[in-house]
Design a protein around this motif. Structure first.
Motif, short mmCIF file in Angstrom:
data_model
loop_
_atom_site.label_atom_id
_atom_site.label_comp_id
_atom_site.label_asym_id
_atom_site.label_seq_id
_atom_site.Cartn_x
_atom_site.Cartn_y
_atom_site.Cartn_z
N ARG A 38 -1.38 -16.84 -12.95
CA ARG A 38 -1.02 -15.53 -12.42
C ARG A 38 0.42 -15.54 -11.93
O ARG A 38 0.99 -16.58 -11.58
N ARG A 40 3.28 -15.22 -9.33
CA ARG A 40 3.30 -15.59 -7.91
C ARG A 40 4.69 -15.39 -7.34
O ARG A 40 5.68 -15.34 -8.06
N GLU A 46 2.28 -17.32 -3.28
CA GLU A 46 1.09 -16.48 -3.23
C GLU A 46 1.00 -15.61 -4.49
O GLU A 46 2.01 -15.10 -4.97
N ARG A 49 -0.32 -9.13 -6.18
CA ARG A 49 -1.35 -8.13 -6.41
C ARG A 49 -0.89 -7.15 -7.49
O ARG A 49 0.30 -7.04 -7.78
N PRO A 50 -1.85 -6.39 -8.07
CA PRO A 50 -1.46 -5.45 -9.13
C PRO A 50 -0.34 -4.49 -8.73
O PRO A 50 0.54 -4.19 -9.54
N GLU A 52 2.10 -5.04 -6.94
CA GLU A 52 3.38 -5.74 -6.84
C GLU A 52 3.92 -6.16 -8.20
O GLU A 52 4.94 -6.82 -8.28
N SER A 58 8.19 -1.89 -8.25
CA SER A 58 7.73 -2.79 -7.18
C SER A 58 8.90 -3.38 -6.41
O SER A 58 8.84 -3.51 -5.18
N ARG A 68 4.56 -10.74 1.85
CA ARG A 68 3.87 -11.70 2.70
C ARG A 68 4.84 -12.62 3.45
O ARG A 68 4.75 -12.77 4.67
#
Length: 247
Positions: A38, A40, A46, A49-50, A52, A58, A68
Protein backbone atom coordinates in the motif's frame (compact mmCIF):
# COMPACT_ATOMS: atom_id res chain seq x y z
CA UNK A 1 -17.68 13.91 -26.04
CA UNK A 2 -17.85 17.67 -25.71
CA UNK A 3 -14.52 19.54 -25.57
CA UNK A 4 -15.07 20.19 -21.85
CA UNK A 5 -15.58 16.51 -21.03
CA UNK A 6 -12.65 15.57 -23.26
CA UNK A 7 -10.41 18.02 -21.43
CA UNK A 8 -11.62 16.78 -18.04
CA UNK A 9 -11.02 13.15 -19.03
CA UNK A 10 -7.49 13.99 -20.14
CA UNK A 11 -6.76 15.83 -16.91
CA UNK A 12 -8.09 13.10 -14.64
CA UNK A 13 -6.43 10.25 -16.50
CA UNK A 14 -3.19 12.20 -16.60
CA UNK A 15 -3.27 12.94 -12.88
CA UNK A 16 -3.86 9.25 -12.10
CA UNK A 17 -1.00 8.25 -14.39
CA UNK A 18 1.19 10.90 -12.75
CA UNK A 19 0.54 9.46 -9.30
CA UNK A 20 1.88 6.12 -10.49
CA UNK A 21 4.83 7.72 -12.28
CA UNK A 22 5.83 9.60 -9.14
CA UNK A 23 5.90 6.35 -7.17
CA UNK A 24 8.13 4.76 -9.83
CA UNK A 25 10.43 7.79 -9.84
CA UNK A 26 10.91 7.64 -6.09
CA UNK A 27 11.03 3.89 -5.53
CA UNK A 28 12.72 2.35 -8.56
CA UNK A 29 16.17 3.97 -8.17
CA UNK A 30 16.19 2.73 -4.55
CA UNK A 31 15.46 -0.83 -5.64
CA UNK A 32 11.92 -0.82 -4.25
CA UNK A 33 8.90 -2.13 -6.12
CA UNK A 34 6.42 0.44 -7.37
CA UNK A 35 3.67 -2.16 -7.54
CA UNK A 36 3.88 -3.97 -4.21
CA UNK A 37 2.24 -2.89 -0.97
CA UNK A 38 0.00 0.00 0.00
CA UNK A 39 0.99 3.61 -0.43
CA UNK A 40 2.53 5.00 2.76
CA UNK A 41 3.82 8.25 4.16
CA UNK A 42 7.48 8.64 3.25
CA UNK A 43 8.27 9.85 6.78
CA UNK A 44 6.22 7.88 9.32
CA UNK A 45 5.43 4.86 7.16
CA UNK A 46 1.70 4.87 7.94
CA UNK A 47 -0.60 3.54 5.22
CA UNK A 48 -2.49 6.27 3.39
CA UNK A 49 -6.27 6.31 3.45
CA UNK A 50 -8.36 6.54 0.25
CA UNK A 51 -9.00 10.26 0.80
CA UNK A 52 -5.24 10.86 0.91
CA UNK A 53 -4.62 9.21 -2.44
CA UNK A 54 -6.42 11.66 -4.71
CA UNK A 55 -3.84 12.97 -7.17
CA UNK A 56 -3.06 16.69 -6.80
CA UNK A 57 -6.11 17.43 -4.62
CA UNK A 58 -4.90 15.49 -1.59
CA UNK A 59 -1.62 17.39 -1.55
CA UNK A 60 -3.32 20.79 -1.42
CA UNK A 61 -6.11 19.73 0.94
CA UNK A 62 -3.46 18.49 3.37
CA UNK A 63 -1.39 21.64 2.79
CA UNK A 64 1.54 19.50 1.65
CA UNK A 65 1.87 17.62 4.95
CA UNK A 66 1.05 14.16 6.34
CA UNK A 67 -2.09 14.28 8.48
CA UNK A 68 -0.59 11.98 11.11
CA UNK A 69 3.05 12.99 11.57
CA UNK A 70 2.95 16.46 10.05
CA UNK A 71 6.03 15.84 7.90
CA UNK A 72 6.19 17.59 4.51
CA UNK A 73 5.03 15.46 1.58
CA UNK A 74 7.71 15.10 -1.08
CA UNK A 75 6.94 17.76 -3.67
CA UNK A 76 7.83 15.38 -6.48
CA UNK A 77 4.44 13.71 -6.04
CA UNK A 78 2.38 16.76 -6.96
CA UNK A 79 4.92 18.03 -9.51
CA UNK A 80 4.77 14.81 -11.52
CA UNK A 81 0.99 14.60 -11.17
CA UNK A 82 0.53 18.14 -12.49
CA UNK A 83 2.94 17.55 -15.39
CA UNK A 84 1.25 14.29 -16.27
CA UNK A 85 -2.21 15.88 -16.07
CA UNK A 86 -1.03 18.61 -18.46
CA UNK A 87 0.17 15.95 -20.90
CA UNK A 88 -3.20 14.21 -20.71
CA UNK A 89 -5.03 17.49 -21.28
CA UNK A 90 -2.95 18.49 -24.31
CA UNK A 91 -3.21 15.03 -25.84
CA UNK A 92 -6.99 14.93 -25.37
CA UNK A 93 -7.51 18.33 -26.96
CA UNK A 94 -4.97 17.93 -29.78
CA UNK A 95 -5.98 14.55 -31.21
CA UNK A 96 -8.93 12.19 -31.63
CA UNK A 97 -9.33 9.34 -29.16
CA UNK A 98 -7.01 6.60 -30.48
CA UNK A 99 -4.26 9.04 -31.39
CA UNK A 100 -4.76 10.94 -28.13
CA UNK A 101 -4.13 7.75 -26.14
CA UNK A 102 -0.92 7.08 -28.07
CA UNK A 103 0.16 10.71 -27.63
CA UNK A 104 -0.51 10.63 -23.90
CA UNK A 105 1.27 7.30 -23.50
CA UNK A 106 4.37 8.62 -25.24
CA UNK A 107 4.25 11.82 -23.19
CA UNK A 108 4.00 9.99 -19.85
CA UNK A 109 6.73 7.56 -20.84
CA UNK A 110 9.08 10.36 -21.88
CA UNK A 111 8.22 12.31 -18.73
CA UNK A 112 9.43 9.46 -16.52
CA UNK A 113 12.55 9.01 -18.65
CA UNK A 114 13.31 12.74 -18.46
CA UNK A 115 12.92 12.86 -14.69
CA UNK A 116 15.02 9.75 -14.06
CA UNK A 117 17.85 11.12 -16.19
CA UNK A 118 17.58 14.59 -14.65
CA UNK A 119 17.64 13.37 -11.06
CA UNK A 120 19.67 10.18 -11.20
CA UNK A 121 21.54 10.33 -14.55
CA UNK A 122 19.95 6.97 -15.30
CA UNK A 123 18.25 5.69 -18.46
CA UNK A 124 17.28 2.09 -17.65
CA UNK A 125 17.04 -0.32 -20.57
CA UNK A 126 13.79 -1.68 -19.15
CA UNK A 127 12.27 1.73 -19.78
CA UNK A 128 13.87 2.89 -23.02
CA UNK A 129 14.04 -0.32 -25.07
CA UNK A 130 10.32 -1.27 -24.81
CA UNK A 131 9.50 2.11 -26.40
CA UNK A 132 10.86 0.75 -29.69
CA UNK A 133 8.38 -2.12 -30.26
CA UNK A 134 5.56 -0.02 -28.83
CA UNK A 135 6.34 2.71 -31.36
CA UNK A 136 6.34 0.17 -34.17
CA UNK A 137 3.05 -1.29 -32.93
CA UNK A 138 1.47 2.17 -32.99
CA UNK A 139 2.69 2.55 -36.59
CA UNK A 140 1.16 -0.84 -37.47
CA UNK A 141 -2.17 0.54 -36.20
CA UNK A 142 -1.85 3.36 -38.71
CA UNK A 143 -1.00 6.07 -36.19
CA UNK A 144 1.82 8.51 -36.93
CA UNK A 145 4.69 8.14 -39.42
CA UNK A 146 4.96 5.05 -41.61
CA UNK A 147 6.51 1.91 -40.15
CA UNK A 148 9.52 1.78 -42.55
CA UNK A 149 10.49 5.32 -41.56
CA UNK A 150 10.30 4.33 -37.91
CA UNK A 151 12.37 1.17 -38.35
CA UNK A 152 15.06 3.25 -40.07
CA UNK A 153 14.65 5.87 -37.34
CA UNK A 154 15.39 3.37 -34.58
CA UNK A 155 18.54 2.15 -36.33
CA UNK A 156 19.75 5.65 -37.20
CA UNK A 157 18.99 7.01 -33.75
CA UNK A 158 21.16 4.40 -32.08
CA UNK A 159 24.01 4.63 -34.61
CA UNK A 160 24.22 8.43 -34.53
CA UNK A 161 24.86 8.73 -30.80
CA UNK A 162 26.82 5.49 -30.59
CA UNK A 163 29.30 6.86 -33.15
CA UNK A 164 29.39 10.24 -31.42
CA UNK A 165 30.23 8.53 -28.14
CA UNK A 166 33.07 6.54 -29.73
CA UNK A 167 34.58 9.59 -31.46
CA UNK A 168 34.27 11.74 -28.33
CA UNK A 169 36.02 9.16 -26.15
CA UNK A 170 38.90 8.78 -28.61
CA UNK A 171 39.35 12.54 -28.91
CA UNK A 172 38.91 13.50 -25.27
CA UNK A 173 39.90 10.30 -23.47
CA UNK A 174 36.77 9.94 -21.35
CA UNK A 175 33.10 9.11 -21.72
CA UNK A 176 31.04 11.98 -23.07
CA UNK A 177 27.70 10.18 -23.41
CA UNK A 178 25.94 7.68 -21.22
CA UNK A 179 25.18 4.23 -22.58
CA UNK A 180 21.46 4.88 -22.43
CA UNK A 181 21.44 7.93 -24.70
CA UNK A 182 21.80 6.03 -28.03
CA UNK A 183 19.04 3.63 -26.95
CA UNK A 184 16.74 6.50 -26.09
CA UNK A 185 17.31 8.19 -29.45
CA UNK A 186 16.60 4.84 -31.09
CA UNK A 187 13.30 4.71 -29.20
CA UNK A 188 12.48 8.26 -30.25
CA UNK A 189 13.27 7.35 -33.86
CA UNK A 190 10.91 4.38 -33.56
CA UNK A 191 8.11 6.86 -32.85
CA UNK A 192 8.99 9.91 -34.91
CA UNK A 193 10.77 8.37 -37.89
CA UNK A 194 14.27 9.08 -39.15
CA UNK A 195 13.39 12.43 -40.72
CA UNK A 196 12.74 14.03 -37.33
CA UNK A 197 15.96 12.95 -35.63
CA UNK A 198 17.96 16.06 -36.64
CA UNK A 199 15.16 18.25 -35.28
CA UNK A 200 15.13 16.31 -32.00
CA UNK A 201 18.89 16.77 -31.60
CA UNK A 202 18.66 20.44 -32.55
CA UNK A 203 15.87 20.97 -30.04
CA UNK A 204 17.80 19.13 -27.34
CA UNK A 205 20.81 21.31 -28.04
CA UNK A 206 18.78 24.51 -27.83
CA UNK A 207 17.18 23.42 -24.57
CA UNK A 208 20.64 22.58 -23.25
CA UNK A 209 21.99 26.01 -24.20
CA UNK A 210 19.01 27.64 -22.51
CA UNK A 211 19.67 25.64 -19.34
CA UNK A 212 23.36 26.60 -19.33
CA UNK A 213 22.52 30.26 -19.96
CA UNK A 214 19.97 30.26 -17.15
CA UNK A 215 22.51 28.64 -14.83
CA UNK A 216 25.08 31.30 -15.73
CA UNK A 217 22.66 34.21 -15.34
CA UNK A 218 21.91 33.01 -11.83
CA UNK A 219 25.55 33.53 -10.96
CA UNK A 220 26.74 29.93 -11.14
CA UNK A 221 30.05 29.02 -12.71
CA UNK A 222 29.86 27.24 -16.07
CA UNK A 223 32.76 25.07 -17.28
CA UNK A 224 33.42 22.86 -20.28
CA UNK A 225 33.24 19.75 -18.10
CA UNK A 226 29.70 20.40 -16.84
CA UNK A 227 27.39 17.52 -17.73
CA UNK A 228 23.89 17.98 -19.13
CA UNK A 229 21.21 15.26 -19.02
CA UNK A 230 20.99 14.59 -22.77
CA UNK A 231 18.23 12.04 -22.24
CA UNK A 232 16.11 14.66 -20.48
CA UNK A 233 16.73 17.19 -23.24
CA UNK A 234 15.87 14.72 -26.03
CA UNK A 235 12.69 13.63 -24.26
CA UNK A 236 11.58 17.25 -23.85
CA UNK A 237 12.25 17.94 -27.53
CA UNK A 238 10.63 14.77 -28.88
CA UNK A 239 7.09 15.00 -27.52
CA UNK A 240 6.12 18.38 -29.07
CA UNK A 241 7.41 17.10 -32.42
CA UNK A 242 5.15 14.06 -32.13
CA UNK A 243 2.21 16.37 -31.38
CA UNK A 244 2.84 18.19 -34.64
CA UNK A 245 3.53 15.27 -36.98
CA UNK A 246 1.19 12.54 -35.69
CA UNK A 247 -1.94 11.96 -37.70
Amino acid sequence: MSPLLTALAGLVLGAIAGSFLAVILMRWPEGRSALGGRSRCDSCGEALRPGELMPILSYYLQRGRCRRCGAPIDGRHVTVEVASAAIGLVAALAHPLALALATALLGWWLLLIALLDLEYQWLPDRLTLPLIPVGWAVAWLGIGPALPDRVIGAAMGFLILWLVAIVYKRLRGWEGLGGGDPKLLAAIGAWLGWQQLPIVLLGAGLFGLAAVLTHWLRGHKVTGTDRLPLGTLMAIAAWPIWLLIAS
